[in-house]
Write an enzyme that holds these catalytic residues in place. Structure first.
Site, PDB file in Angstrom:
ATOM      1  N   CYS A  98      -4.244   3.484  15.167  1.00 35.43           N
ATOM      2  CA  CYS A  98      -2.799   3.561  15.390  1.00 35.43           C
ATOM      3  C   CYS A  98      -2.277   2.264  16.016  1.00 35.43           C
ATOM      4  CB  CYS A  98      -2.454   4.759  16.260  1.00 35.43           C
ATOM      5  SG  CYS A  98      -3.216   4.725  17.894  1.00 35.43           S
TER       6      CYS A  98
ATOM      7  N   HIS B 254      -2.197   7.164  22.354  1.00 33.79           N
ATOM      8  CA  HIS B 254      -1.788   6.962  20.966  1.00 33.79           C
ATOM      9  C   HIS B 254      -0.637   5.961  20.951  1.00 33.79           C
ATOM     10  CE1 HIS B 254      -0.850   7.826  16.807  1.00 33.79           C
ATOM     11  NE2 HIS B 254       0.398   8.083  17.148  1.00 33.79           N
TER      12      HIS B 254
END
Length: 1185
Positions: free
Chosen positions: A50, A305
């Site tokens: 990510c 994330h």
């Protein structure tokens, strides 16, 4: 910078009875979905990428960087087609980056893949699963690009766009001498701790001065003495694009642990850098910058994330704000109100139904049923002709209706629900039918809605892209989800008009052609997938090709000639099917009735008539491979046909005792088949089968025809039907005439005597221990095992019984040739031997069930060369290019003694405290798994093109694995091994090993199972451990397979675990175990109170922070019915934490001792922390100088 500090959130059919087998439709072949209404493409997460996705999207939406990269042609970069040539200098990284950007701009898919790009980086599967710091990646990627572009016109691309200069100056107060030092930068790193925002941080860095005075003086080179001075820094050169990295992660030296700074830190949309620059006399426009990208980190310092907010400078996306769209809908509804009164709009009706529902979403089929109940007419009859199918209509109004992830449920978006309920008239907002006019690569773009500032902002979160408002950026000022990197562009940079809304602008011709071809192929695959996924094959049986006899329909010619195959979309109606049949049968006259048919052992039987031409084929339950009979509904070939389940024909095996034993082969009865309707009375059946009187007996249990299994039908049973007494297809009845009734004990109703089918086999001695070969007859049944026959033959031949270990039985052909040996665990029936067959007793061992017996010759002359024999494993291969893979065998935790700790496991592997070691850096404990858990079985050699099933088969041949009884490869579970413990679960036995990207040094762990397992891509494997009541310990773990395709939420997991443990969902507490920290993290209770604001927000997936749920994780369960303590920890956890605390204290004491001993070090050097070596991020680049 932080190595692998962060851990990624993983957010990662019927049979045909007529021999026309239909191929299954695998999910893996589904083409990628097209772009959504934003018209922008996301990027797939490879497991931990990510951070890479966020940076790539930022570079893509930096038009000047994108176009400079596109300007480099194949004559400078080379071609990817030549990358395999040894002498070709192909600059793979910029080429793959060009190709990825072209896909993100032009390819009609929801998300692009970075697999080719990361392979050009030299990353393996472990690197793709490990998350790194995005600030570190930004510097390393720019360095790799600079190295790759050496010797090309783009060699200064990075420097031209991102390079700036900071000058540090020290001014002597006496001689005014200025000592300065320049520093180049590609990004500025600013402090977050103790600073209110970006402007204050820049002020502290480039405006505030540091003074050398009193005891802290500066030695001036010009004065050659200690003097008072001032120190400052200024921005000497500003780059076109300014990248700012925020120092959110710090280290607490008191607690000796990392932490994330989550305090409020503001940053402006526009910023004037004049106060921070060395030269300030230029125009204001030279110093003005605009924010266009914010990379956001969500989570803590040990996991999280990344996603990114981006301003769409070229307006490539379709940006729509909900409020403005709602206003347009309301205005349109008011304008068309008069028309709406004449023709009722389904939009208001559907909104009314959904607003009355207590649950947020209901199944689409249930919505259609509620519409039928409310209006008295189905959607197909009332609205389909004008508005199309119901599901399509809902999908065309995404601003009002919201689907679940699997698109099986639909609900009303919250704002529309409130507006509908607040309407005093009880009437919803009405809107004329609209179609989703988002067109891909079309000149007619949908109207672009703009906010007050004229900026288009999007949230790009891996594969998901959604529009946001500019004010949403303020939410990222603070908290666990907050801004981590800021990207500004000079306000002077203006885009040409032809670039606006044009994704093809400046894209090279060869990439345009490649993307056009790829889009054409995608459209073709989607059409094929739609046809395969929704098409059903029907088998039409024509009445003209059938005749009715013996209670069922039978084809006049052959099955194949009497059946016509028809493929049709399941979403079409029964009327469409009828029309298609009429077109196929042009000569059909009269009424046409379609009935569901089913092939039975007796023949074809008809069931219900298909009725309701407006209903869909899926709605009436017509499945793939269904049989449909086409007739007039009355008769076939002049014979009336009885239909329905009450008239099903049943085939019954009728047995009668034989008068003598024919041929001495043990056949003591005659057998024939008769067909009766299941509604036939048993008395009528007896009269048909035994007209002169007799007794009927039913085989009560199993296929064996032993006396104990037969039961007599009594006289009172004669009024029952065939179905009522339990006679079905294949059932056997025994008819005894009057002279055979002596076999029956009428008082008990059982048969008293009936011998089993007994016969014999011949065995010939080929061991040549005697002068002559002998034949013996061995009595056997079809169930006799071959090893018993061999032992009987050895005794009959009077041979030594030791010969049993080195002999086998081989069938002898008619010409006397010895055939392949028969496995000794086979029965006569499994060996397919006929009674009376000749076998040879020969030297040598029989092959096992996993081995093959082969004949071969050496040489090219088949006639002259002698025939030789060999036994090989089925998994043996003659291919070259083997992979040598070490195989570990996992010993199940079920073998452990009671009371032994079981929760210290990672992916099912026990973590031994004795194996707790400290790394040389002494930063944190390291877990090493002993041979008590993983047993080294050996290594295998296998081709990369082989499947996972082949690997399991070959692993089963290893000595350590042979101790376990494993019938099939599907009884094995395969993991990759990382640091002597299972890491990644390998799914899909048919997939090639190359597809897993295992790498050259991969090791595999094999785990035996008690039953077959075929895990799907959306099934999660968890280890569930039930707490022992009254003790701080757990029972052995059990496996739980959880389908997370629909949702992976706390509530869903609680339901799944409660069902698995057979407990009420409100009487359990669950927690996930983190063995590296000896901690249990409770998974939030379903009874906890949450605010209305949070309730509106979609529930977070358990695969994200803080749980990071993945295959092999341990879930602890507390039974509140027996144990009211909610403490999940064990004594072993206390010991582990204490050892960790002692390690921290030892490190603290050692640092203090070093400070006391060495007074030379400066304060900055004293604060350097000693960490264990971390996995550094790197990108491999070739040499192009």
């Amino acid at each position: 910078m932080f190595g692998d500090l962060f851990e990624e959130d993983f957010s990662f059919i019927s049979n045909n009875h007529f021999g026309k087998g239909k191929k299954s439709k695998p999910r893996d072949s589904e083409p990628p979905p097209p772009r959504d209404f934003t018209n922008l493409s996301g990027i797939k997460n490879q497991g931990g990428t990510c951070y890479l996705n966020s940076l790539l999207q930022t570079l893509l939406f930096t038009p000047e960087f994108r176009e400079a990269l596109f300007s480099l042609g194949p004559e400078e970069l080379g071609s990817l087609d030549d990358s395999s040539k040894p002498d070709a200098k192909v600059r793979i990284i910029p080429l793959q980056l060009q190709r990825l950007f072209a896909q993100l701009l032009l390819l009609d898919q929801q998300a692009a893949s970075t697999t080719d790009l990361t392979e050009s980086f030299g990353w393996n599967s472990h690197e793709e699963m490990r998350q790194h710091d995005v600030q570190e990646l930004n510097r390393i990627l720019f360095s790799a690009l600079e190295t790759s572009l050496v010797g090309t016109s783009g060699r200064d691309l990075i420097k031209r766009l991102y390079h700036g200069i900071v000058v540090n100056q020290i001014v002597c107060k006496e001689c005014k001498n200025i000592s300065e030092r320049q520093e180049d930068f590609l990004d500025l790193t600013v402090a977050v701790k103790g600073v209110a925002g970006l402007e204050e941080a820049l002020w502290n860095m480039y405006v505030e001065e540091e003074y050398f005075e009193n005891e802290n003086l500066y030695r001036c080179g010009a004065c050659d003495k200690l003097v008072e001075a001032s120190k400052s820094a200024k921005l000497r050169k500003l780059p076109p694009f300014l990248t700012i990295s925020l120092l959110r992660f710090n280290f607490d030296f008191e607690k000796c642990e990392r932490y994330k700074e989550t305090s409020c830190y503001t940053f402006p949309i526009q910023i004037n850098l004049r106060p921070f620059c060395e030269q300030t006399e230029m125009d204001d426009s030279e110093y003005m910058y605009e924010l266009f990208s914010v990379i956001i980190h969500k989570g803590g310092c040990y996991g999280g994330h990344y996603h990114v907010y981006i301003r769409d400078v070229d307006e490539l996306g379709n940006w729509q704000l909900q409020e403005e769209e709602d206003r347009l809908i309301e205005d349109t509804a008011l304008r068309d109100n008069e028309n709406a009164k004449e023709v009722e709009n389904p939009l208001a009706v559907l909104k009314g139904i959904l607003s009355e529902e207590e649950s947020k979403q209901i199944p689409v089929d249930q919505l259609g049923q509620k519409l039928l109940e409310k209006k008295g007419m189905s959607w197909n009859k009332k609205y389909r002709k004008q508005y199309g199918a119901l599901r399509k209509y809902l999908q065309n109004h995404p601003h009002i209706f919201q689907f679940s992830p699997d698109e099986n449920k639909v609900g009303l978006k919250e704002k529309h629900k409130l507006l509908f309920k607040s309407d005093s008239q009880g009437q919803g907002l009405q809107s004329p039918p609209q179609k989703n006019d988002v067109q891909w690569n079309s000149e007619k773009k949908p109207a672009r809605l703009r906010d007050s500032s004229g900026c288009h902002w999007f949230d790009l979160n891996d594969s998901k892209v959604q529009p946001i408002k500019e004010m949403d950026i303020e939410k990222q000022f603070q908290g666990k989800e907050s801004a981590y990197m800021l990207f500004y562009r000079k306000s002077q940079l203006k885009r040409p008009p032809e670039a606006r809304g044009n994704p093809r602008y400046q894209v090279p011709e060869h990439l345009l052609n490649e993307m056009n071809a790829a889009n054409t192929e995608l459209q073709k695959k989607r059409a094929e997938w739609d046809s395969a996924n929704n098409g059903i094959d029907l088998h039409l049986h024509l009445s003209s090709c059938y005749k009715f006899h013996n209670g069922a329909l039978h084809p006049s010619l052959t099955w194949k000639e009497g059946v016509v195959d028809l493929t049709i979309d399941r979403r079409k109606t029964l009327g469409d099917l009828r029309q298609s049949v009429f077109q196929m049968l042009e000569s059909w006259e009269g009424d046409m009735i379609l009935s569901i048919a089913k092939p039975l052992p007796a023949g074809l039987h008809l069931y219900q008539i298909l009725d309701g031409d407006e209903l869909t084929l899926d709605g009436i339950g017509l499945a793939d491979g269904a049989d449909v009979f086409v007739w007039n509904g009355k008769e076939v070939g002049g014979t009336k046909v009885m239909t329905g389940a009450d008239h099903e024909p049943v085939v019954i095996n009728v047995l009668r005792l034989a008068e003598y034993n024919e041929g001495g082969k043990g056949q003591h009865f005659t057998e024939s088949q008769h067909v009766f309707s299941c509604s036939t009375k048993l008395g009528d059946l007896r009269r048909a089968l035994a007209p002169s009187g007799g007794i009927i007996l039913k085989n009560g249990s199993g296929p064996d025809k032993e006396a104990k299994n037969w039961e007599v039908f009594l006289e009172e049973d004669m009024k029952e039907t065939v179905k009522g007494v339990g006679l079905m297809d294949g059932c056997s009845v025994l008819i005894l005439d009057s002279h055979d009734q002596s076999f029956v004990n009428m008082s008990s109703g059982n048969l008293t005597a009936f011998t089993y089918d007994i016969s014999w086999l011949q065995v010939k001695n080929f061991c040549r221990t005697q002068d002559e070969e002998k034949h013996v007859k061995i009595t056997a049944t079809v169930e006799t095992v071959m090893s018993d026959i061999k032992m009987k033959a050895i005794r009959e031949f009077q041979l030594e019984e030791e010969l049993a270990n080195d002999s086998c039985l081989r069938p002898v052909s008619g010409n006397g040739k010895l055939l392949s040996p028969v496995p000794e665990d086979y029965t006569v029936k499994e060996a397919e031997l006929k009674m009376g067959s000749l076998l040879g007793l020969c030297h040598g061992k029989a092959p096992t069930s996993t081995q093959l017996f082969l004949y071969f010759i050496v040489g090219s002359d088949q006639n002259a060369s002698p025939e030789m024999e060999i036994v090989v494993e089925e998994t043996a291969s003659v291919k070259e290019g083997f992979l040598k893979i070490p195989i570990w065998w996992f010993k199940s935790s079920s073998h452990k003694k009671h009371g032994e700790n079981t929760q210290d496991q990672v992916n099912g592997m026990t973590c031994k405290m004795d194996a707790l070691q400290v790394s040389p850096a002494g930063d944190s404990p390291e877990y090493i798994y002993t041979d008590m858990d993983l047993c080294y079985a050996g290594s295998i050699e296998i081709a990369g093109e082989a499947s996972l099933e082949d690997l399991k088969m070959q692993a089963m041949t290893l000595l350590c694995c042979q101790e376990q009884i494993v019938p099939l490869p599907s009884f094995l579970r395969a993991w990759t091994v990382d640091s002597k413990r299972p890491a990644k679960l390998l799914r899909n036995n048919k997939q090639q090993l190359n597809d897993y990207k295992l790498g050259a040094r991969v090791e595999i762990c094999i785990e035996p199972l008690q039953k077959e397992e075929h895990l799907g891509p959306h099934e999660l494997l968890l280890r569930v451990q039930m707490g022992i009541p009254g003790e701080r310990d757990y029972y052995d773990s059990t496996d739980l397979v959880w389908d997370i395709s629909k949702e992976c939420t706390t509530w869903a997991l609680r339901q799944q675990v409660a069902s698995h443990c057979c407990l009420p969902v409100d009487k359990i507490e669950i927690a996930k175990y983190f063995p590296e920290r000896f901690e249990w993290l409770p998974i939030s209770s379903w009874t906890q109170q949450i605010s209305k604001r949070k309730r509106k927000k979609k529930q977070e997936s358990l695969q994200s922070a803080p749980y990071h749920l993945k295959d092999g994780d341990i879930i602890g369960v507390k039974n509140l019915l027996l144990d009211d303590t909610k403490d999940f920890s064990t004594v072993r956890d206390d010991v582990g934490k204490e050892k960790q605390r002692q390690l921290v204290l030892q490190k603290k004491k050692s640092r203090q001792a070093e400070r006391l001993q060495d007074h030379v070090f400066s304060e900055e050097k004293l604060n350097i922390k000693h960490r264990k070596p971390e996995v550094a991020l790197s990108i491999n680049v070739g040499v192009f100088r």
